[in-house]
Design a protein around this motif. Sequence first.
Motif: not given
Length: 378
Positions: A356-378
């Motif tokens: 979950q990402i707060g609405r005001h933090a999308v630009l700041q945190y979404l890229p790094s969150a996606l990298i973590f979530e999509l590569t966590r099992n690779s």
Amino acid sequence: MATMNNPLPGGLHLAATNTLPEGQAAALPSHWLQVIDEMGSEVGQTMSDALERVNQLTSTGRIDRNGLQQLTEEIGRARRLGMVGQQLSRIASGGVNQSAEEVNLTQTLRELLQQHGPAASASGIELRPAMQPASVLADASLLHALLQAMLDWALPHAQGHIECRLELLPWPPNACLRCHFPLRHPGPPNGLAWRLVEQIAWALELRIERLDSPGSCTLLLEFTHTLQPAAPDVSASAPDPDPLSSGFGPSLDSKPLAGSHLLVLAGRRDLRSDIREAVRHMGLVLDFVSSVEEAERFCRETLPHGIICESVLAGQRFTRLRELLAAEQPDFVCIEIAEEGDHCQLSTDSAQRQAQIGRHAVLQYLPSALIFELTRNS
């Protein structure tokens, strides 16, 4: 394209070759006459089978589970054929706005093969990748669509295995994808699915060639806009190269998710814009829907790697959809955008196993969150 009368050694036939500029080959009247004829034939045969089953139901008043499943599959196939026809029309008419960027072709292909693995195994087909590192300059969404269409075309025709070999040619040093498979049934694997592969390849200005033999088929795709890897700098005093100096955006190392496919479920235009801006340089393939119902319809046709969902839409119906997708794809990623806040909570810290990402933090945190979530099992 229908097999031409040009036999090669060993019983091979050259089924399709294209080196013409984009759209020039596709504009030939005879080409589109054949496409229309094939569409009518495939849809007509499928609907005839479905109608025969309906007539049987009408006359007997009964249908068993197997017959109902076959009827559902026939209607679904007719619907998919209609969607392929729409894609053909849209691409051929120039309705796709391409945006060239650096795409990791190897990773995009690898992820699609992994995504199709369960369905292939269920059909008794082994996917055999053999890939060298390669990056190309192309529209990421259209390239993803090409590889998806290639696998959708090959799987129903293949027997036993599909070999996908990606290598760099000696000269010119272009990336070349070879898709080879034994045929399940005699006869060339033509039809609308093949036409879609052909049309997207033309739109991307690739060299496409198909070799048909009595028992197998080989598709060759040559990527004429292959980006060459930079020579290593062995000078200790040399400054670090500028990652943007190529003019094609960040290097491959900064785009580990290139080609990953995400569905964005959001009704607010400003949130959609912020999500698009946040991941603009990541090489992701994004599709947008504004309701859970649309998301369900989308996922029936295509299984993305993950969903980004606006929290106001994340009710019980969405929870059921997320659970179904996670059951089908264990590595499925879900990121909820909260109504407000500047926080970022990863899935490992959530009982629901979603980030979950707060609405005001999308630009700041979404890229790094996606990298973590999509590569966590690779």
